[in-house]
Design an enzyme around this catalytic site. Structure first.
Site, PDB file in Angstrom:
ATOM      1  N   LYS A  17       0.833  -1.211   0.000  1.00  0.00           N
ATOM      2  CA  LYS A  17       0.000   0.000   0.000  1.00  0.00           C
ATOM      3  C   LYS A  17       0.863   1.255   0.000  1.00  0.00           C
ATOM      4  O   LYS A  17       0.561   2.233  -0.671  1.00  0.00           O
ATOM      5  CB  LYS A  17      -0.854   0.008   1.271  1.00  0.00           C
ATOM      6  CG  LYS A  17      -2.322   0.129   0.976  1.00  0.00           C
ATOM      7  CD  LYS A  17      -3.113   0.203   2.260  1.00  0.00           C
ATOM      8  CE  LYS A  17      -2.770  -0.939   3.166  1.00  0.00           C
ATOM      9  NZ  LYS A  17      -2.951  -0.714   4.580  1.00  0.00           N
ATOM     10  N   ASP A  71       6.977   3.074   5.430  1.00  0.00           N
ATOM     11  CA  ASP A  71       6.296   3.535   4.210  1.00  0.00           C
ATOM     12  C   ASP A  71       6.614   5.002   3.915  1.00  0.00           C
ATOM     13  O   ASP A  71       6.570   5.430   2.761  1.00  0.00           O
ATOM     14  CB  ASP A  71       4.783   3.347   4.321  1.00  0.00           C
ATOM     15  CG  ASP A  71       4.382   1.907   3.993  1.00  0.00           C
ATOM     16  OD1 ASP A  71       5.096   1.273   3.185  1.00  0.00           O
ATOM     17  OD2 ASP A  71       3.384   1.424   4.539  1.00  0.00           O
ATOM     18  N   ASP A 148      -9.975  -5.420  10.337  1.00  0.00           N
ATOM     19  CA  ASP A 148      -9.284  -5.434  11.631  1.00  0.00           C
ATOM     20  C   ASP A 148     -10.065  -4.569  12.622  1.00  0.00           C
ATOM     21  O   ASP A 148     -10.501  -3.463  12.264  1.00  0.00           O
ATOM     22  CB  ASP A 148      -7.876  -4.816  11.527  1.00  0.00           C
ATOM     23  CG  ASP A 148      -6.950  -5.610  10.618  1.00  0.00           C
ATOM     24  OD1 ASP A 148      -7.296  -6.755  10.291  1.00  0.00           O
ATOM     25  OD2 ASP A 148      -5.892  -5.063  10.240  1.00  0.00           O
ATOM     26  N   ILE A 149     -10.189  -5.052  13.855  1.00  0.00           N
ATOM     27  CA  ILE A 149     -10.903  -4.267  14.870  1.00  0.00           C
ATOM     28  C   ILE A 149     -10.227  -2.915  15.074  1.00  0.00           C
ATOM     29  O   ILE A 149     -10.858  -1.871  15.101  1.00  0.00           O
ATOM     30  CB  ILE A 149     -10.930  -5.030  16.211  1.00  0.00           C
ATOM     31  CG1 ILE A 149     -11.836  -6.254  16.083  1.00  0.00           C
ATOM     32  CG2 ILE A 149     -11.417  -4.126  17.338  1.00  0.00           C
ATOM     33  CD1 ILE A 149     -11.844  -7.125  17.320  1.00  0.00           C
ATOM     34  N   THR A 189     -11.912 -13.781  -7.444  1.00  0.00           N
ATOM     35  CA  THR A 189     -12.337 -12.404  -7.128  1.00  0.00           C
ATOM     36  C   THR A 189     -13.112 -12.321  -5.816  1.00  0.00           C
ATOM     37  O   THR A 189     -13.378 -11.237  -5.321  1.00  0.00           O
ATOM     38  CB  THR A 189     -13.242 -11.838  -8.246  1.00  0.00           C
ATOM     39  OG1 THR A 189     -14.433 -12.629  -8.304  1.00  0.00           O
ATOM     40  CG2 THR A 189     -12.545 -11.873  -9.591  1.00  0.00           C
ATOM     41  N   PRO A 191     -12.421 -12.911  -2.554  1.00  0.00           N
ATOM     42  CA  PRO A 191     -11.874 -12.157  -1.412  1.00  0.00           C
ATOM     43  C   PRO A 191     -12.038 -10.642  -1.587  1.00  0.00           C
ATOM     44  O   PRO A 191     -12.331  -9.931  -0.630  1.00  0.00           O
ATOM     45  CB  PRO A 191     -10.389 -12.549  -1.399  1.00  0.00           C
ATOM     46  CG  PRO A 191     -10.307 -13.846  -2.128  1.00  0.00           C
ATOM     47  CD  PRO A 191     -11.413 -13.829  -3.133  1.00  0.00           C
ATOM     48  N   CYS A 382      26.288   4.200  11.387  1.00  0.00           N
ATOM     49  CA  CYS A 382      25.882   4.294  12.793  1.00  0.00           C
ATOM     50  C   CYS A 382      26.576   3.216  13.627  1.00  0.00           C
ATOM     51  O   CYS A 382      27.760   3.318  13.884  1.00  0.00           O
ATOM     52  CB  CYS A 382      24.362   4.256  12.913  1.00  0.00           C
ATOM     53  SG  CYS A 382      23.791   5.138  14.378  1.00  0.00           S
ATOM     54  N   GLN A 386      30.600   2.635  14.764  1.00  0.00           N
ATOM     55  CA  GLN A 386      31.067   2.360  16.123  1.00  0.00           C
ATOM     56  C   GLN A 386      31.880   1.061  16.145  1.00  0.00           C
ATOM     57  O   GLN A 386      32.927   0.976  16.798  1.00  0.00           O
ATOM     58  CB  GLN A 386      29.859   2.297  17.073  1.00  0.00           C
ATOM     59  CG  GLN A 386      29.102   3.639  17.112  1.00  0.00           C
ATOM     60  CD  GLN A 386      27.816   3.589  17.931  1.00  0.00           C
ATOM     61  OE1 GLN A 386      27.413   2.538  18.428  1.00  0.00           O
ATOM     62  NE2 GLN A 386      27.161   4.744  18.072  1.00  0.00           N
ATOM     63  N   HIS A 508      22.590   8.428   9.377  1.00  0.00           N
ATOM     64  CA  HIS A 508      21.932   7.460   8.494  1.00  0.00           C
ATOM     65  C   HIS A 508      21.711   8.050   7.104  1.00  0.00           C
ATOM     66  O   HIS A 508      20.632   8.556   6.809  1.00  0.00           O
ATOM     67  CB  HIS A 508      20.587   7.029   9.094  1.00  0.00           C
ATOM     68  CG  HIS A 508      20.732   6.166  10.298  1.00  0.00           C
ATOM     69  ND1 HIS A 508      20.881   4.799  10.230  1.00  0.00           N
ATOM     70  CD2 HIS A 508      20.784   6.480  11.616  1.00  0.00           C
ATOM     71  CE1 HIS A 508      21.013   4.305  11.440  1.00  0.00           C
ATOM     72  NE2 HIS A 508      20.960   5.303  12.312  1.00  0.00           N
ATOM     73  N   GLU A 510      21.125   6.601   4.484  1.00  0.00           N
ATOM     74  CA  GLU A 510      20.127   5.845   3.687  1.00  0.00           C
ATOM     75  C   GLU A 510      18.755   6.511   3.696  1.00  0.00           C
ATOM     76  O   GLU A 510      17.908   6.176   2.881  1.00  0.00           O
ATOM     77  CB  GLU A 510      20.031   4.396   4.195  1.00  0.00           C
ATOM     78  CG  GLU A 510      19.372   4.192   5.556  1.00  0.00           C
ATOM     79  CD  GLU A 510      20.352   4.255   6.727  1.00  0.00           C
ATOM     80  OE1 GLU A 510      21.390   4.951   6.599  1.00  0.00           O
ATOM     81  OE2 GLU A 510      20.077   3.636   7.771  1.00  0.00           O
TER      82      GLU A 510
END
Ligand code: GLN
Length: 544
Positions: A17, A71, A148-149, A189, A191, A382, A386, A508, A510
């Protein structure tokens, strides 16, 4: 007035997603629109900062120091949308605000505080806080899976949202799975029908369905999904698995007409789509000129997402160098168990990423020793930096028990120690040295050459630092600080003289690499690895 896109997920988790939202953002930006992206996570932790990477994958850090869902890394890599702590809300963070308001007694005027309307109001406020005159579209991703609750308050809030701003200003996109059943040799289809059914029960009729699938979806199947889910057939968009690269996703969505559909449905004033930069990028991914193998030696290797941004950054560096980067993922403990040569033999570069805790440390140190003594390009991040300091102290400074006080509080030689302002910290959440900090670069260094600048800003997430009491000793042996905080107090980058490419950073990098703009340190690291490979390949004689 800003328009809103809400993206929900159905059937199973891990459908991508975040990638889909990032791709939508990227496409809208390439049509001249200004977007913002945010994610709601239904768990109770206030942020993912206190969670194990096994639970959650990487914790993605923003400039403002917020520790967020990975995400958001996709959002930053795909778009130019600025991200702040308002771009990631968890149930915990929402409830914390509600409970604080209840305790201060000023907000709820004696009323019973409830999920509806108080929690849902707070969720809607979190969406609205991204709206401004500078924004055309806010894309909000709802984490978890419909059904999901714990996701219910978020779904209820986005349902209400259309009542507040007008249904015509909201677009609901549902990402779903259309699985292939081998035994029946067909796509299923059902689901998807159930998942959309669950959404409609809550009062949300999705406008667009994006169907994740391993196989092409036939027009018949699309028509069937459309009919059962009450959606126009052309709004049933196929998103097939990508063979080579996640950066293909936006282009395949364009082929299936998604950007036009969104622009039309939301009545957006958008320009024509120009994605020549992404086509060029993909061309580089699909047709590399070279190949190089990089070992990533870490502690959470088994979890695919634990070093997400590191892997992505290596891919970006490959794109910049027109090189396919083959990543050999190595559990640090294995280096100790099987020996460095047997797990690292043949690699062109070694990267040790960040991490916490004792396990695997000795394996990382051994991997670094192997890189240092064999002249293999090394990049430490990082904890990786060290460990490089510990390795150097033990091997070349005769400080046999050198260590970080994170792993041994009684060491005679704490070459890595707790930062001063960390010693009083008791709470774990959000208390590290976090976010973007400036750093000065020394002239004539690999770092300076890479960045082409004397001052940089990079993101941090750590409690320990290089112990300055040892700096002179290290430097006199060629282990040099080439990046330091402007006040000179914190070592941010070290380099090793006399080695082809040995550089380690306390921050960092990245988190600031993009497919269209590789991070300079990753770019140069991969270039150094490539260099080594090309040098070590014996020339083949041409007998023709
Ligand atoms: N555990 C180390 C520290 O806290 C390194 C952190 C990291 O690698 N992100 O300083």
């Amino acid at each position: 007035m800003a328009k809103h896109i809400f993206v929900t997920g159905g059937v199973v988790s891990s459908l991508g997603k975040g990638l889909t939202c990032a791709s939508i953002g990227m496409l809208l930006e390439h049509r001249g629109l200004r977007v913002r992206l945010q994610k709601f996570d239904p768990y109770l932790n206030v942020d993912p900062g206190t969670m194990s990477p096994y639970q959650h994958g990487e914790v993605y850090v923003l400039d403002d120091g917020s520790e967020t869902d990975l995400d958001l890394g996709h959002y930053e890599r795909f778009t130019n949308a600025p991200l702040t702590r308002d771009c990631n809300y968890t149930t915990g963070k929402i409830y914390q605000t509600v409970i604080n308001k209840e305790r201060d007694g000023k907000h709820y005027e004696g009323r019973t505080v409830q999920v509806i309307p108080h929690v849902t109001d707070e969720i809607k406020a979190a969406v609205k806080c991204l709206v401004s005159d500078e924004v055309d579209v806010v894309i909000t991703e709802i984490g978890g899976t419909v059904g999901d609750i714990e996701g219910l308050p978020f779904l209820e809030a986005i349902r209400q949202f259309a009542l507040d701003v007008g249904r015509e200003n909201c677009l609901y996109i549902h990402l779903t799975l259309v699985p292939y059943l081998k035994a029946a040799a067909e796509l299923k289809t059902k689901p998807t029908q159930h998942s959309v059914g669950a959404l409609r029960q809550i009062g949300i009729q999705p406008d667009i369905l994006i169907c994740r699938t391993e196989h092409p979806i036939s027009q018949d199947d699309k028509d069937k999904i459309a009919l059962f889910c009450n959606i126009e057939p052309r709004a049933v968009i196929e998103e097939r698995d990508k063979e080579y690269s996640i950066y293909e996703v936006p282009l395949s969505l364009v082929r299936n007409g998604l950007d036009d559909l969104i622009v039309r449905r939301l009545n957006l004033r958008a320009g024509p789509l120009d994605i020549s930069d992404w086509r060029e990028l993909l061309d580089r991914v699909l047709k590399p000129d070279h190949e190089t193998t990089i070992a990533v030696v870490g502690k959470y290797i088994k979890h695919r997402d634990a070093y997400k941004s590191v892997y992505e950054s290596l891919e970006h560096a490959g794109i910049a160098n027109r090189t396919r980067v083959v990543v050999r993922r190595i559990e640090a403990e294995e280096v100790g168990e099987r020996g460095a040569e047997s797990v690292l033999g043949g690699v062109d570069g070694i990267l040790v990423p960040g991490g916490f805790g004792m396990r695997g440390i000795e394996g990382k140190i051994e991997a670094i020793r192997y890189a240092r003594t064999r002249g293999i390009p090394f990049f430490g991040i990082c904890l990786g930096m060290q460990c490089a300091a510990i390795e150097f102290a033990r091997s070349l400074l005769e400080l046999d028990d050198a260590n970080s006080t994170e792993f041994d509080q009684t060491t005679q030689h704490p070459v890595i120690s707790l930062m001063d302002d960390q010693s009083l910290v008791r709470n774990r959440g959000g208390t590290m040295r976090l976010g973007s900090w400036p750093c000065n670069l020394a002239p004539e260094s690999l770092a300076r050459k890479a960045y082409e600048s004397a001052l940089i800003h990079e993101r941090h997430r750590h409690r320990y630092e290089f112990n300055n009491a040892y700096r002179k000793l290290f430097e006199s042996h060629g282990f040099v600080a080439t990046g330091v905080s402007p006040d000179g107090s914190l070592v941010e980058i070290i380099e090793l003289h006399g080695h082809p490419w040995f550089l380690a950073v306390q921050f960092h990098p990245e988190f600031k690499s993009k497919p269209t703009r590789s991070h300079p340190l990753f770019r140069d690291f991969v270039a150094a690895a490539l260099n080594r490979r090309e040098r070590s390949v014996p020339e083949v004689e041409d007998h023709a």
